[in-house]
Design an enzyme around this catalytic site. Structure first.
Site, PDB file in Angstrom:
ATOM      1  N   ASN A  91       0.871  -1.174   0.000  1.00 56.08           N
ATOM      2  CA  ASN A  91       0.000   0.000   0.000  1.00 56.08           C
ATOM      3  C   ASN A  91       0.909   1.225   0.000  1.00 56.08           C
ATOM      4  O   ASN A  91       1.488   1.560   1.021  1.00 56.08           O
ATOM      5  CB  ASN A  91      -0.898  -0.029   1.249  1.00 56.08           C
ATOM      6  CG  ASN A  91      -1.739   1.227   1.380  1.00 56.08           C
ATOM      7  OD1 ASN A  91      -1.846   2.009   0.433  1.00 56.08           O
ATOM      8  ND2 ASN A  91      -2.331   1.418   2.553  1.00 56.08           N
ATOM      9  N   TRP A  92       1.012   1.835  -1.169  1.00 55.73           N
ATOM     10  CA  TRP A  92       1.930   2.971  -1.275  1.00 55.73           C
ATOM     11  C   TRP A  92       1.348   4.260  -0.686  1.00 55.73           C
ATOM     12  O   TRP A  92       2.048   5.267  -0.598  1.00 55.73           O
ATOM     13  CB  TRP A  92       2.287   3.214  -2.749  1.00 55.73           C
ATOM     14  CG  TRP A  92       3.253   2.209  -3.318  1.00 55.73           C
ATOM     15  CD1 TRP A  92       3.686   1.053  -2.739  1.00 55.73           C
ATOM     16  CD2 TRP A  92       3.912   2.301  -4.582  1.00 55.73           C
ATOM     17  NE1 TRP A  92       4.571   0.413  -3.570  1.00 55.73           N
ATOM     18  CE2 TRP A  92       4.729   1.153  -4.713  1.00 55.73           C
ATOM     19  CE3 TRP A  92       3.886   3.226  -5.630  1.00 55.73           C
ATOM     20  CZ2 TRP A  92       5.514   0.915  -5.846  1.00 55.73           C
ATOM     21  CZ3 TRP A  92       4.662   2.991  -6.750  1.00 55.73           C
ATOM     22  CH2 TRP A  92       5.473   1.847  -6.851  1.00 55.73           C
ATOM     23  N   LYS A  93       0.039   4.236  -0.373  1.00 54.10           N
ATOM     24  CA  LYS A  93      -0.644   5.433   0.160  1.00 54.10           C
ATOM     25  C   LYS A  93      -0.440   6.613  -0.792  1.00 54.10           C
ATOM     26  O   LYS A  93      -0.389   6.402  -2.000  1.00 54.10           O
ATOM     27  CB  LYS A  93      -0.149   5.722   1.579  1.00 54.10           C
ATOM     28  CG  LYS A  93      -0.208   4.466   2.441  1.00 54.10           C
ATOM     29  CD  LYS A  93      -0.013   4.704   3.899  1.00 54.10           C
ATOM     30  CE  LYS A  93      -0.115   3.376   4.622  1.00 54.10           C
ATOM     31  NZ  LYS A  93      -0.085   3.528   6.074  1.00 54.10           N
ATOM     32  N   HIS A 117      -9.553   1.226   4.431  1.00 55.75           N
ATOM     33  CA  HIS A 117      -8.305   1.442   5.163  1.00 55.75           C
ATOM     34  C   HIS A 117      -8.556   2.415   6.313  1.00 55.75           C
ATOM     35  O   HIS A 117      -9.361   3.345   6.189  1.00 55.75           O
ATOM     36  CB  HIS A 117      -7.228   1.983   4.211  1.00 55.75           C
ATOM     37  CG  HIS A 117      -5.873   1.985   4.842  1.00 55.75           C
ATOM     38  ND1 HIS A 117      -5.472   2.991   5.701  1.00 55.75           N
ATOM     39  CD2 HIS A 117      -4.855   1.096   4.791  1.00 55.75           C
ATOM     40  CE1 HIS A 117      -4.244   2.706   6.128  1.00 55.75           C
ATOM     41  NE2 HIS A 117      -3.853   1.561   5.597  1.00 55.75           N
ATOM     42  N   GLU A 154      -6.969   4.849   7.391  1.00 56.62           N
ATOM     43  CA  GLU A 154      -6.754   6.267   7.077  1.00 56.62           C
ATOM     44  C   GLU A 154      -7.963   6.851   6.359  1.00 56.62           C
ATOM     45  O   GLU A 154      -8.288   8.022   6.525  1.00 56.62           O
ATOM     46  CB  GLU A 154      -5.463   6.426   6.255  1.00 56.62           C
ATOM     47  CG  GLU A 154      -4.238   6.220   7.139  1.00 56.62           C
ATOM     48  CD  GLU A 154      -3.021   5.644   6.436  1.00 56.62           C
ATOM     49  OE1 GLU A 154      -2.949   5.706   5.194  1.00 56.62           O
ATOM     50  OE2 GLU A 154      -2.137   5.126   7.141  1.00 56.62           O
ATOM     51  N   GLU A 172      -5.534  -4.796  10.499  1.00 55.57           N
ATOM     52  CA  GLU A 172      -4.557  -3.738  10.695  1.00 55.57           C
ATOM     53  C   GLU A 172      -4.888  -2.947  11.957  1.00 55.57           C
ATOM     54  O   GLU A 172      -5.731  -2.026  11.911  1.00 55.57           O
ATOM     55  CB  GLU A 172      -4.557  -2.785   9.495  1.00 55.57           C
ATOM     56  CG  GLU A 172      -4.106  -3.420   8.205  1.00 55.57           C
ATOM     57  CD  GLU A 172      -3.495  -2.392   7.257  1.00 55.57           C
ATOM     58  OE1 GLU A 172      -2.372  -2.625   6.800  1.00 55.57           O
ATOM     59  OE2 GLU A 172      -4.119  -1.344   7.021  1.00 55.57           O
ATOM     60  N   GLY A 222       2.208   2.487  10.567  1.00 59.92           N
ATOM     61  CA  GLY A 222       3.181   3.566  10.420  1.00 59.92           C
ATOM     62  C   GLY A 222       3.852   3.977  11.715  1.00 59.92           C
ATOM     63  O   GLY A 222       4.546   4.990  11.775  1.00 59.92           O
ATOM     64  N   SER A 267       3.270  -1.810  10.317  1.00 61.82           N
ATOM     65  CA  SER A 267       4.718  -1.789  10.575  1.00 61.82           C
ATOM     66  C   SER A 267       5.432  -3.109  10.263  1.00 61.82           C
ATOM     67  O   SER A 267       6.366  -3.487  10.963  1.00 61.82           O
ATOM     68  CB  SER A 267       4.997  -1.346  12.013  1.00 61.82           C
ATOM     69  OG  SER A 267       4.516  -0.036  12.222  1.00 61.82           O
ATOM     70  N   GLY A 282       2.867  -1.024   4.184  1.00 60.33           N
ATOM     71  CA  GLY A 282       2.899   0.387   3.806  1.00 60.33           C
ATOM     72  C   GLY A 282       4.326   0.859   3.600  1.00 60.33           C
ATOM     73  O   GLY A 282       4.949   0.615   2.560  1.00 60.33           O
ATOM     74  N   GLY A 283       4.882   1.494   4.614  1.00 59.92           N
ATOM     75  CA  GLY A 283       6.200   2.117   4.531  1.00 59.92           C
ATOM     76  C   GLY A 283       7.269   1.245   3.889  1.00 59.92           C
ATOM     77  O   GLY A 283       8.007   1.707   3.000  1.00 59.92           O
TER      78      GLY A 283
END
Ligand code: PGA
Length: 258
Positions: free
Chosen positions: A11-13, A96, A98, A168, A174, A214, A235-236
């Site tokens: 997930n590159w956001k 998600h 966010e 999640e 993150g 994470s 993600g990150g």
């Protein structure tokens, strides 16, 4: 026990321009070709076309991070399912945390999106998870159970086969605070239990449950070693080519061990 696929999703956001997307995907491509996991890379809307082009004839599936619940109309700034389909997108992340937090997405909105997507044979990664306060108040399972039940309202057994559930915990996203592998495994097992209750044993056993929050190359093996965790939503760590390829490589070691 049935053997399920391992699915690693990125997930590159809101990161990477189209040019950067091309560079990053091309950097990962060769490394990712060798492995057995299913790989889904979810990029921003404007990067989707270039990502699809770069991954033609590869084992990588390109996904979006959201989609509107209506097929067209006066929804300024939104993107429809047909737009995604036409450019070769077959997977979408829905719900998600966010989007729930910053864009007021409710379980009811998530349900509308899922209804449209399953009717059109799209693959979905449905995200669920509790906040830090909810975790501290021991509300994790009741929160997740409500999220799943509302999101899947009206979705039948056949349709649900296109849905992956990603657990999640909001506090782990993150933050560098990964859930303990045993805890994450236990909750993923409880998610399977909720699906058994809502549908049946077959649905529960086939369901792919990912953990997200994470994940990196240091902790991925321990997480994926849990029987109930069938993959990761990353993600990150998915924004660095070497790190993401390494994660997929390590996931393969678990597949080989089973
Ligand atoms: P993270 O994000 O790996 O950066 O914690 C995961 C996600 O939000 O899907």
């Amino acid at each position: 026990m049935m053997k399920r696929d391992t699915v690693i999703a990125a997930n590159w956001k809101m990161n990477k321009t189209p040019k950067e997307t091309k560079e990053l995907i091309l950097k990962m491509l060769d490394g990712l070709r060798k492995y057995k996991s299913k790989i889904i890379i979810c990029v921003p809307y404007v990067d989707l076309s270039v990502a699809v082009e770069c991954t033609l004839n590869s084992n990588i599936i390109i996904g979006a991070q959201n989609c509107h619940w209506e097929t067209s109309g006066a929804f300024t700034g939104e993107i429809s399912l047909d737009m995604l389909k036409e450019i070769g997108v077959s997977s979408v992340i829905i719900g998600h945390s966010e989007r729930r937090r910053y864009f007021n997405e409710t379980d009811e909105i998530i349900n509308k999106k899922i209804r449209l997507l399953v009717n059109n044979n799209m693959n979905i990664i449905l995200c669920v998870g509790e906040t830090l306060d909810e975790m501290k108040n021991h509300e994790t399972i009741s929160v997740i159970s409500k999220q799943i039940k509302t999101a899947l309202c009206g979705i039948n057994k056949e349709e649900v086969s296109n849905i992956i559930i990603a657990y999640e915990p909001v506090w782990a996203i993150g933050s560098g605070m990964t859930a303990l592998p045993e805890d994450a495994g236990k909750i993923c097992g409880q998610i399977r239990g909720i699906m058994r209750e809502l549908y049946d044993e077959e649905v529960a056993e086939k369901l792919i449950v990912q953990y997200g929050g994470s994940i990196n190359s240091e902790n991925v093996m321990e997480l994926l070693s849990q029987n109930e965790i069938d993959g990761g939503l990353i993600g990150g760590a998915s924004l660095k080519a070497d790190e993401f390829v390494r994660i997929v490589e390590l996931a393969d070691k678990i597949i080989d061990r089973e």
